[in-house]
Scaffold this motif. Structure first.
Motif, PDB file in Angstrom:
ATOM      1  N   GLU A  81       0.829  -1.209   0.000  1.00  0.00           N
ATOM      2  CA  GLU A  81       0.000   0.000   0.000  1.00  0.00           C
ATOM      3  C   GLU A  81       0.861   1.256   0.000  1.00  0.00           C
ATOM      4  O   GLU A  81       0.560   2.232  -0.689  1.00  0.00           O
ATOM      5  N   GLN A  82       1.939   1.234   0.777  1.00  0.00           N
ATOM      6  CA  GLN A  82       2.841   2.388   0.834  1.00  0.00           C
ATOM      7  C   GLN A  82       3.504   2.624  -0.514  1.00  0.00           C
ATOM      8  O   GLN A  82       3.586   3.769  -0.980  1.00  0.00           O
ATOM      9  N   CYS A 131      -0.716   1.548   7.509  1.00  0.00           N
ATOM     10  CA  CYS A 131      -1.178   1.663   6.112  1.00  0.00           C
ATOM     11  C   CYS A 131      -2.634   2.101   6.058  1.00  0.00           C
ATOM     12  O   CYS A 131      -3.007   2.905   5.194  1.00  0.00           O
TER      13      CYS A 131
END
Length: 154
Positions: A81-82, A131
């Motif tokens: 996700e990052q 996240c």
């Protein structure tokens, strides 16, 4: 003629699962696809920061024996996700949908670091707490895994 087509959610989850194949993690392969207006705006997978040694190349992982969703302080990877968020601009992230997929290793009697692991899809991955906060703060409207919605902004 009647043809069986995947739903849009199934389609993007399948793409996220394919993205996860690029992961360098020995424990789990995560893939993330961010979509807005039916256009993929970013993808990401979990792995070491650019220029750093990959766990899959050195054959060791700091979190290999950690319980799921714990021990992140030992992990040097950037989450899927990052990585996807880093690749997208803020204006494109607003009201977007995130698709998250994961494949985990099945380690039977062999070491957690064997290269010949059996991988299976984990149908219910969720973002870690950090996240999740980042996705919400980025303006994401919806987060989806194979089981359905994880998060929908009101």
């Amino acid at each position: 003629m009647n043809c069986k087509r995947p739903t849009k959610d199934e389609y993007y989850i399948n793409i996220a699962l394919t993205v996860s194949e690029r992961s360098t993690c020995l424990k789990r392969h995560y893939g993330c696809v961010i979509v807005k207006d039916d256009i993929i705006i970013a993808t990401g997978y979990n792995g070491s920061p650019r220029g750093q040694a990959n766990c899959c190349d050195i054959g060791s992982c700091q979190r290999a024996m950690a319980e799921r969703y714990s021990g992140y302080e030992k992990c040097e990877s950037v989450h899927a996700e990052q990585n996807a968020l880093i690749a997208a601009s803020r204006d494109r992230l607003l009201d977007s949908t995130v698709y998250l997929a994961c494949a985990g290793s099945k380690v039977n009697e062999m070491s957690a670091f064997e290269r010949d692991l059996t991988w299976h899809e984990d149908c219910s991955p969720v973002p870690c707490p950090l996240c999740m906060r980042m996705l919400i703060n980025a303006g994401v409207k919806r987060i989806v895994n194979r089981m359905g919605d994880i998060y929908v902004r009101a």
